[in-house]
Design a protein around this motif. Sequence first.
Motif, short mmCIF file in Angstrom:
data_model
loop_
_atom_site.label_atom_id
_atom_site.label_comp_id
_atom_site.label_asym_id
_atom_site.label_seq_id
_atom_site.Cartn_x
_atom_site.Cartn_y
_atom_site.Cartn_z
N UNK A 18 7.61 3.78 6.75
CA UNK A 18 7.20 3.89 5.35
C UNK A 18 5.93 4.74 5.21
N UNK A 19 5.03 4.59 6.18
CA UNK A 19 3.70 5.16 6.11
C UNK A 19 3.74 6.67 5.91
N UNK A 20 3.15 7.14 4.85
CA UNK A 20 3.05 8.56 4.50
C UNK A 20 4.39 9.20 4.17
N UNK A 21 5.39 8.36 3.88
CA UNK A 21 6.66 8.92 3.45
C UNK A 21 6.61 9.28 1.97
N UNK A 22 7.78 9.65 1.44
CA UNK A 22 7.90 9.85 -0.01
C UNK A 22 8.89 8.80 -0.48
N UNK A 41 0.83 -1.20 0.00
CA UNK A 41 0.00 0.00 0.00
C UNK A 41 0.88 1.26 0.00
N UNK A 42 1.96 1.23 0.79
CA UNK A 42 2.87 2.38 0.82
C UNK A 42 3.53 2.59 -0.53
N UNK A 43 3.93 1.46 -1.15
CA UNK A 43 4.55 1.56 -2.46
C UNK A 43 3.57 2.18 -3.46
N UNK A 53 18.47 0.13 -3.67
CA UNK A 53 18.60 -0.18 -2.24
C UNK A 53 17.25 -0.29 -1.53
N UNK A 54 16.29 0.58 -1.91
CA UNK A 54 14.98 0.54 -1.27
C UNK A 54 14.23 -0.73 -1.63
N UNK A 55 14.34 -1.16 -2.89
CA UNK A 55 13.66 -2.40 -3.29
C UNK A 55 14.19 -3.57 -2.45
N UNK A 56 15.51 -3.61 -2.30
CA UNK A 56 16.06 -4.70 -1.49
C UNK A 56 15.59 -4.60 -0.04
N UNK A 57 15.45 -3.37 0.47
CA UNK A 57 14.99 -3.21 1.84
C UNK A 57 13.55 -3.69 1.97
N UNK A 58 12.70 -3.35 1.00
CA UNK A 58 11.31 -3.81 1.06
C UNK A 58 11.22 -5.32 0.86
N UNK A 59 12.05 -5.83 -0.06
CA UNK A 59 12.11 -7.28 -0.25
C UNK A 59 12.52 -7.97 1.04
N UNK A 81 11.65 10.14 5.94
CA UNK A 81 10.96 10.30 7.23
C UNK A 81 11.89 9.88 8.35
N UNK A 82 11.69 10.41 9.56
CA UNK A 82 12.47 9.91 10.69
C UNK A 82 12.09 8.46 10.98
#
Lengths: 382, 643
Positions: B417-421, A65-67, B427-433, B355-356
């Motif tokens: 992650x929530x409400x971030x940009x 959802x965030x993505x 690197x982010x894909x690997x972090x989410x993976x 985001x922090x």
Amino acid sequence: MRKHPLVQMLVIGAIAVAIGIPIALIIPWFPSEGAIQAGNVRTLYDVLLIASVPIFVLVETVVLFSVWKFRMRPGEEEKDGPPIHGHTRLEVLWTALPAVLIVSLCTYAYTVLRSNEASKRGAMTVNVTERQFAFEFSYPQANGKTVVSPVLYMAKGQPVVFRIRSLDVIHSFFVPNFSEKIDAVPGITTTLRVTPTRLGTYPAECTELCGAGHSLMRSEVRVVTPSAFQTWLAAQPANAAPPIGVPPPAAAQPGVPGAAAPAAGAASTGAGSSASGSSSAAGKTLFAGSAGCSSCHTLAAAGATGTVGPNLDVRLRSDCQSAASKRIRGSSLNQCIFTAITKPYAYLPPGYRAGIMPPNFAQTLTSTQIQSLVSFLTGVAK
Amino acid sequence: MPIPAKLRAPGWYRAALFDLIGFGFAFGLTVLIRWLMHEHPVLDGNAITIVALIAVPLFFLAGMGTADYWFYWAAGKPSRAEDHSSHGAHSWRDYFRVNTDHKVIGIQYTVTSFFFLLVGGLLAMLIRAQLAKPGMQFLTPEQYNGVFSVHATLLIFLFVIPVFAGLANFVLPLMIGAPDMAFPRLNALSYWLLPLAGLMMLMSFLAPGGSFASGWTAYAPLSTTMPLGQLFFSVGVQLAGASSIATALNFLVTIITMRAPGMSFFRLPLLVWANFSTSLLVVIATPFIAASQFFVLLDSALHFHFFDAFVGAGRDGNVIMYQHVFWFYSHPAVYIMMLPGFGIISEVIAVKSRKPIFGYRMMAFSLLAIVVLGFTVWAHHMFVSGMSPWIRIPMMITTAIIAIPTGIKIFSWLATLWRGVLHLDTPMLFALGFLTMFTLGGISGVMLAMIPFDIHVSQTYFIVAHIHYVLFGGSLFTIFAGVYYWFPKMTGRMFDDRLGKWHFWMTFIFFNLTFGPMHLIGIQGMPRRVAEYASKFAAWNLFISFSAFILGLSTLIFVYNIVASWRGGPRAAANPWRGLTLEWQVSSPPPIFNFDAVPTVVGGPYEYGVPGAVHGIFKPPVEAEQAVAAGSFTTPPSQKSHE
């Protein structure tokens, strides 16, 4: 203005959970259920799945959802998110809720464990002896005799207590259909309780890496009706094939073959006849059965097809005829085979190495048993 | 005759000479002792090899010059003060010398570890080729046992553990505003122990009797009755362990004593917290695996009979004791292989979500909770070992409880992650993976804590699936995230993001296709560590092998991307990700001494979205405090920015 993202996400998550749990439950995870214990473990696993799916869905929903909602769009390269540093109540919540969940699961798992391991009235004892790379099952009888078998027979509905021992390294005893398993540990006796509930033939496996022949260390469980079990038991010659797998005799001296072996098995072997024919037949039973030779060696005369060690159809005689072998293991075929069994690394045929064949047959077999093997092998050597 | 200068100066020539001397020493010592003890034959290849395994690496290290300073000092000669002339690397050759610059060591560590990742990965391909069909394939059972044992050993001791030490070596001093590690010479020594350990593991294939084949767990008494190759593991682990301990000690002292002014513990980036926690685990736990392997060495080589348990035959060893000692290290080792990854993920997710970190303090405390709890769960590896049954109950409870701090971390990342940009680059894909895969690994971990279920699946492919979801989907994904994230800083070049994304998607998809089905065949009853299996598992195994080969190929994209970008990628800016932490405030790659002026830390490390927030500035402390108070953690953040 569209709906709040949190609400949207909760709806998506709830739908995913509603779909995910049935899918997780419908997958045929387990092999066919063969014991009371297996049924309990399945129920426990179903409960674990029902608890796990929402957690996984929660994580995935937030990530996806965030993505979808919050990914950077063109023009936002320099934009930052809101500086939210935390939320104490939320953090307390996501510490406390999993804690409650986990304590409940542990409690439930504990009750399953208690029930699976509870001792049952009228349980029958079966001794399991393991060695590289074979199983032996022995059934102590009321008359003091013992029936041994390389295959495990069990009567449906009859609770069994297994007393499990190892003669060399750590092995284990696992029947997937019973959902029960325990290691066979040198020096101690371990215990396992199973009440079979379904007729059938199941695999019994060693699951603890035990050496080169580990992959082939399998046997079979046959769950039969109680009457068929009694018939089978009665048909077995009590003590006829001496138990290969008795643990090393208390007084045995390392390095002295069969010095103080228990006389019971040995005596009964020799009792019927001292002719070499009978001894040779006992040797064949040993070779194909509980001595475990057949799991590593090929030998047509014993129906053995193992491939870990030398193929005895081809190499038994020829290896004994090399000059080096004659020097070390003696010039006669008899002496050579005796040494090959009792001191397997004294002479290594080309292409084979130390560390694979158990070096302690001199301690784990009685001298009569070794003689039977030698006489059988001498007779069939090509 | 004068000794040529090349043989006197520290380096490869002297190391080669010292190796010869070391072998001669081992040979002479062994023969002398065997002669004195009336052992026959006096010349025994195995005995000489065992002594040489210990002596030759030490002589090599001395020859390379890792200990020159200490030798000079001990001999009362004028020690050569470090003039930093060797800092920095000007050509690839400089990476093959003993260097005390933490940035050079960091790259040495990382590249060496990736070399062993590729070797370990190739061994995995051999494993899957063998298992593609039921029945024996091209490897004999002994060779197969050797291959998977070396596979696990290399990837644990020569890849996951050291690669984290390598990344942290490069980044951590920069992050805390230090010019180098606290003990640069010790740092160099810990690096040079590593290739020796790896080489020893690989050379075991050449030993008579083949490589060690009792699994990376080396359970006694199987391991104590194995041929010579086993001892290459026993000794190799000592070298890798010593390297680990020395590095951890170095990190602890560096973090405690070398933080920049203003860098309080609760202003530390979470990567630093993670390495602090990991280092605590390493220094406390690693001696236990050293002990367990010394037991095996003494049992095998000198017949101590620690684990020879045939009581009836007059021997009273204790087999289960080995497992307790072994797992008292090897369970914390799981966290040694995971906590630094948690740190990397915190960095990447905060920066890439702009985001922090949500709940920073809980993130730090949960690391410490894992350190403490990590020492209370070891016997959950032994539920079917035959140990006293009651021990299982407390171990089940602690094992389940350790999921709570881990859960806190996952939830905090989600809330970050929530409400971030979200910048969805490599690197982010690997972090989410990682978040996805590690959640699955964590869930199967809690399942495994439940004793009755564990009894069913322990020693089956379910365990293989779980360990790979934790160490591959978990640790390796964080390592890829970290390598991509800091690649611009370490090399001064940008990587190809498009190739990086290809790498991510291929790895992610085929990782799941490879290891996902293993859960199923495990519960179905396929034992692990078998060279051959029942034909009912044939279809799944063929599928798994096929997926594994593509997974293996996906690594080539990574290797190509890294090599090509390092050679000719576009120059990286100092701060391509707009990060706040200190390593991004210096040039890429950083100056030789990291900071031209000592930085002063004036705020938290993740104040993204706080207007005007700064983490550190390059001014003396007094000026700094006055200049920027707005960005500090205690100042209430303005609500204006996100309306």
